[in-house]
Scaffold this active site. Structure first.
Site, PDB file in Angstrom:
ATOM      1  N   HIS A 108       6.627  -4.610  -1.394  1.00 40.51           N
ATOM      2  CA  HIS A 108       7.972  -4.491  -1.128  1.00 40.51           C
ATOM      3  C   HIS A 108       8.658  -3.749  -1.899  1.00 40.51           C
ATOM      4  O   HIS A 108       8.144  -3.088  -2.832  1.00 40.51           O
ATOM      5  CB  HIS A 108       8.621  -6.122  -1.170  1.00 40.51           C
ATOM      6  N   THR A 162       9.896   1.719  -0.809  1.00 44.88           N
ATOM      7  CA  THR A 162       9.058   2.787  -0.841  1.00 44.88           C
ATOM      8  C   THR A 162       7.892   2.959  -1.914  1.00 44.88           C
ATOM      9  O   THR A 162       7.899   2.095  -2.886  1.00 44.88           O
ATOM     10  CB  THR A 162      10.106   4.170  -1.715  1.00 44.88           C
ATOM     11  N   ARG A 163       6.880   3.368  -1.291  1.00 44.11           N
ATOM     12  CA  ARG A 163       5.392   3.539  -1.968  1.00 44.11           C
ATOM     13  C   ARG A 163       4.899   4.937  -2.011  1.00 44.11           C
ATOM     14  O   ARG A 163       5.091   5.524  -1.264  1.00 44.11           O
ATOM     15  CB  ARG A 163       4.391   2.740  -1.239  1.00 44.11           C
ATOM     16  N   LYS A 223      15.142   5.257  -8.039  1.00 44.59           N
ATOM     17  CA  LYS A 223      13.985   4.302  -8.418  1.00 44.59           C
ATOM     18  C   LYS A 223      13.108   4.745  -9.211  1.00 44.59           C
ATOM     19  O   LYS A 223      12.606   5.704  -9.042  1.00 44.59           O
ATOM     20  CB  LYS A 223      13.604   3.629  -6.968  1.00 44.59           C
ATOM     21  N   HIS A 225       2.304  -0.819 -15.615  1.00 41.85           N
ATOM     22  CA  HIS A 225       1.966  -1.705 -16.566  1.00 41.85           C
ATOM     23  C   HIS A 225       3.116  -2.098 -17.346  1.00 41.85           C
ATOM     24  O   HIS A 225       2.895  -2.766 -18.201  1.00 41.85           O
ATOM     25  CB  HIS A 225       0.648  -1.550 -17.472  1.00 41.85           C
ATOM     26  N   CYS A 249       7.595  -7.473  -9.001  1.00 41.74           N
ATOM     27  CA  CYS A 249       6.377  -7.162  -8.153  1.00 41.74           C
ATOM     28  C   CYS A 249       5.392  -7.425  -8.956  1.00 41.74           C
ATOM     29  O   CYS A 249       5.162  -7.608 -10.004  1.00 41.74           O
ATOM     30  CB  CYS A 249       6.611  -5.851  -7.572  1.00 41.74           C
ATOM     31  N   LYS A 302      -0.874   3.402  -0.578  1.00 39.96           N
ATOM     32  CA  LYS A 302      -0.850   4.407   0.343  1.00 39.96           C
ATOM     33  C   LYS A 302      -2.372   4.500   1.108  1.00 39.96           C
ATOM     34  O   LYS A 302      -2.400   5.213   2.140  1.00 39.96           O
ATOM     35  CB  LYS A 302      -0.926   5.616  -0.491  1.00 39.96           C
TER      36      LYS A 302
HETATM   37  C1  LIG Z   1       6.018  -2.397  -8.333  1.00 35.30           C
HETATM   38  C2  LIG Z   1       4.674  -1.823  -7.771  1.00 35.30           C
HETATM   39  C3  LIG Z   1       4.871  -0.469  -7.292  1.00 35.30           C
HETATM   40  C4  LIG Z   1       3.674   0.119  -6.480  1.00 35.30           C
HETATM   41  N1  LIG Z   1       3.895   1.416  -6.155  1.00 35.30           N
HETATM   42  C5  LIG Z   1       2.789   2.011  -5.463  1.00 35.30           C
HETATM   43  C6  LIG Z   1       2.889   3.137  -5.132  1.00 35.30           C
HETATM   44  O1  LIG Z   1       3.901   3.787  -5.312  1.00 35.30           O
HETATM   45  N2  LIG Z   1       1.824   3.735  -4.541  1.00 35.30           N
HETATM   46  C7  LIG Z   1       0.809   3.002  -3.789  1.00 35.30           C
HETATM   47  O2  LIG Z   1       0.067   3.484  -3.323  1.00 35.30           O
HETATM   48  N3  LIG Z   1       0.694   1.674  -4.306  1.00 35.30           N
HETATM   49  C8  LIG Z   1       1.547   1.258  -5.115  1.00 35.30           C
HETATM   50  N4  LIG Z   1       1.625   0.073  -5.507  1.00 35.30           N
HETATM   51  C9  LIG Z   1       0.292  -0.810  -5.170  1.00 35.30           C
HETATM   52  C10 LIG Z   1       0.576  -1.326  -3.635  1.00 35.30           C
HETATM   53  O3  LIG Z   1       1.742  -1.810  -3.457  1.00 35.30           O
HETATM   54  C11 LIG Z   1      -0.434  -2.489  -3.486  1.00 35.30           C
HETATM   55  O4  LIG Z   1      -2.066  -1.837  -3.940  1.00 35.30           O
HETATM   56  C12 LIG Z   1      -0.627  -3.125  -2.166  1.00 35.30           C
HETATM   57  O5  LIG Z   1       0.715  -3.414  -1.684  1.00 35.30           O
HETATM   58  C13 LIG Z   1      -1.533  -4.317  -2.291  1.00 35.30           C
HETATM   59  O6  LIG Z   1      -1.471  -4.755  -0.834  1.00 35.30           O
HETATM   60  P1  LIG Z   1      -2.148  -6.230  -0.461  1.00 35.30           P
HETATM   61  O7  LIG Z   1      -2.343  -6.238   0.879  1.00 35.30           O
HETATM   62  O8  LIG Z   1      -3.497  -6.176  -1.234  1.00 35.30           O
HETATM   63  O9  LIG Z   1      -1.243  -7.280  -1.246  1.00 35.30           O
HETATM   64  P2  LIG Z   1       0.203  -7.855  -0.640  1.00 35.30           P
HETATM   65  O10 LIG Z   1       0.926  -6.874   0.080  1.00 35.30           O
HETATM   66  O11 LIG Z   1       0.786  -8.651  -1.524  1.00 35.30           O
HETATM   67  O12 LIG Z   1      -0.411  -8.803   0.525  1.00 35.30           O
HETATM   68  C14 LIG Z   1      -0.966 -10.022   0.470  1.00 35.30           C
HETATM   69  C15 LIG Z   1      -0.589 -10.897   1.356  1.00 35.30           C
HETATM   70  O13 LIG Z   1      -1.427 -11.975   1.344  1.00 35.30           O
HETATM   71  C16 LIG Z   1      -0.577 -13.480   1.362  1.00 35.30           C
HETATM   72  N5  LIG Z   1      -1.381 -14.429   0.935  1.00 35.30           N
HETATM   73  C17 LIG Z   1      -1.764 -14.673  -0.352  1.00 35.30           C
HETATM   74  N6  LIG Z   1      -2.358 -15.854  -0.125  1.00 35.30           N
HETATM   75  C18 LIG Z   1      -2.510 -16.437   0.694  1.00 35.30           C
HETATM   76  C19 LIG Z   1      -3.060 -17.524   1.391  1.00 35.30           C
HETATM   77  N7  LIG Z   1      -3.754 -18.366   0.650  1.00 35.30           N
HETATM   78  N8  LIG Z   1      -2.766 -17.809   2.938  1.00 35.30           N
HETATM   79  C20 LIG Z   1      -2.162 -16.995   3.506  1.00 35.30           C
HETATM   80  N9  LIG Z   1      -1.452 -15.667   3.305  1.00 35.30           N
HETATM   81  C21 LIG Z   1      -1.805 -15.387   1.958  1.00 35.30           C
HETATM   82  C22 LIG Z   1       0.608 -13.020   0.714  1.00 35.30           C
HETATM   83  O14 LIG Z   1       1.771 -13.811   1.099  1.00 35.30           O
HETATM   84  C23 LIG Z   1       0.752 -11.376   1.055  1.00 35.30           C
HETATM   85  O15 LIG Z   1       1.645 -11.169   2.159  1.00 35.30           O
HETATM   86  C24 LIG Z   1       2.630  -0.573  -6.219  1.00 35.30           C
HETATM   87  C25 LIG Z   1       2.615  -2.114  -6.488  1.00 35.30           C
HETATM   88  C26 LIG Z   1       3.698  -2.547  -7.279  1.00 35.30           C
HETATM   89  C27 LIG Z   1       3.696  -4.005  -7.489  1.00 35.30           C
END
Ligand SMILES: Cc1cc2nc3c(=O)[nH]c(=O)nc-3n(C[C@H](O)[C@H](O)[C@H](O)COP(=O)(O)OP(=O)(O)OC[C@H]3O[C@@H](n4cnc5c(N)ncnc54)[C@H](O)[C@@H]3O)c2cc1C
Length: 373
Positions: free
Chosen positions: A32, A35-36, A249, A254, A298, A331
């Site tokens: 969330h 932007t990413r 933003k 880390h 986040c 991304k």
């Molecule tokens: C501040 C910040 C800035 C970032 N900036 C960048 C950037 O500029 N560019 C980039 O490429 N990446 C960036 N990243 C990294 C990127 O955002 C993450 O790598 C990516 O969003 C991870 O996606 P995900 O699907 O693994 O996790 P999430 O999007 O968190 O999805 C996991 C989902 O699983 C659900 N879930 C968890 N456990 C359960 C369960 N037991 N049962 C059902 N549902 C469950 C959660 O509710 C969640 O919706 C950033 C991350 C952060 C925190």
């Protein structure tokens, strides 16, 4: 990662059920904050570039299907001193993969992009294809695609336990029990709760983002201000043009080095959090040194080498472990969806994902040729 995987699997005719403990596009995990960054010059390692090329294509295809813009091209700057990981790694990716780019001195950077206040000794790679994605819209677009192709998406349903069966897996949720031939775990910062034996290689970490009040809006507009990563003496920062909400933003990789657990994440923005971000704003972007207008907490989910995990569970081959984060995964969602569909359906993919195997943490194998630069 979950909605992208569902979109690709359902589009290929697979029967898919998605479990999401909250609602689609929520603000409790890692995806969330409006932007990413997406960038093609990849300082982390040149081996990511082929995946990025495909990720760009798939984001464009998703946009065309969704009928809305998800990816905004601003150009991407990788800034640091000569010899810094960000500058040198980015230039190396450009040279190895023949990417269009320019190398700028600190002075040229200031002249081209007046929001920057940086010394002459800085160096930057400008790669014109980079920009940013709108993460919440990307998730909804992947979910819509998945639903159109027949996937069932259960919001507000938590996966509590899983076990293998002779035919695949059985999962118990907050609502019921389901059986499937395969289970794809894409739980972000909650992976450790579902995979306790692997929790040590998927460590959640607290991050805080800030939006700072801008005086010269034109200098921070998407047409004048490329997304950036900056290896500064104060830390490694990343930032975005002013977009959708007032303010510049910025985040720091880390942030304050705080391991966390997703269910107890401190979501407040404390004075120390603001100070960690403002240190860079004041020095490098004085035109955005206004009040803190907005903040968001986040989570990163970090592996020890900060490269991704995409692999079968070592003891449960019907389970795919998909954790592409360490702060740089978003991304890749589009191409990760394609990879997951390949693995589920063929147990193989044409993409090179050899660097993302779990065995590197147990066998001690270097993750990528040459390791992290
Ligand atoms: C501040 C910040 C800035 C970032 N900036 C960048 C950037 O500029 N560019 C980039 O490429 N990446 C960036 N990243 C990294 C990127 O955002 C993450 O790598 C990516 O969003 C991870 O996606 P995900 O699907 O693994 O996790 P999430 O999007 O968190 O999805 C996991 C989902 O699983 C659900 N879930 C968890 N456990 C359960 C369960 N037991 N049962 C059902 N549902 C469950 C959660 O509710 C969640 O919706 C950033 C991350 C952060 C925190």
């Amino acid at each position: 990662m979950g909605t992208a995987a569902a979109a690709h699997l359902a589009a290929r005719g697979q029967h898919v059920r998605v479990l999401e403990r909250f609602s689609l596009g929520h603000d409790r995990g890692s995806s969330h904050g409006l932007t990413r960054i997406i960038r093609l010059a990849y300082f982390e390692h040149p081996a990511y570039v082929p995946l990025l090329r495909r990720a760009f294509e798939l984001w464009r295809a998703l946009e065309a299907r969704a009928g809305e813009q998800l990816l905004h091209v601003t150009g991407a700057l990788d800034v640091g001193a000569e010899g810094s990981e960000v500058f040198e790694g980015s230039r190396r990716s450009c040279l190895e993969h023949g990417l269009t780019h320019e190398v700028l001195t600190g002075r040229a950077l200031r002249e081209r992009f007046p929001a920057w206040h940086i010394g002459d000794d800085a160096a930057a790679v400008l790669q014109p294809d980079g920009g940013f994605l709108r993460p919440e819209a990307c998730i909804l677009a992947h979910a819509a695609r998945a639903r159109q192709a027949g996937a069932q998406i259960h919001e507000g349903e938590t996966l509590l336990q899983w076990e293998t069966t002779p035919g695949g897996v059985r999962v118990r949720t907050s609502i019921g029990v389901y059986e499937a031939s395969q289970l794809v775990l894409t739980a972000g910062a909650w992976m450790g709760a579902l995979l306790p034996d692997l929790a040590s290689v998927m460590q959640p970490e607290r991050q805080v983002l800030g939006w700072f009040g801008v005086t010269d809006h034109a200098a921070f507009a998407p047409s004048r201000f490329p997304v950036f990563v900056h290896d500064a003496v104060e830390g490694r920062y990343y930032g975005f043009p002013e977009f959708e909400t007032p303010g510049f933003k910025i985040g720091r990789y880390h942030h304050r080095g705080e391991p966390t657990m997703p269910d107890t994440l401190d979501r407040a923005c404390h004075p120390e959090d603001e100070a960690a971000l403002r240190a860079a704003v004041t020095r490098y972007f004085p035109g955005a040194d206004g009040p803190l207008l907005r903040s968001a907490a986040c989570m990163f989910t970090n592996t020890p080498d900060e490269h991704f995990i995409i692999d079968r569970h070592p003891d449960a081959p019907a389970v795919l472990v998909v954790s592409p984060c360490s702060g740089h995964g978003f991304k890749f969602c589009s191409v990760v969806g394609e990879i997951v569909a390949d693995l589920v359906m063929r147990d193989a993919t044409a993409h090179d994902i050899s660097a993302f195997r779990l065995a590197r943490f147990t066998a001690g194998a270097p993750p990528l040729p040459g390791g992290r630069s």
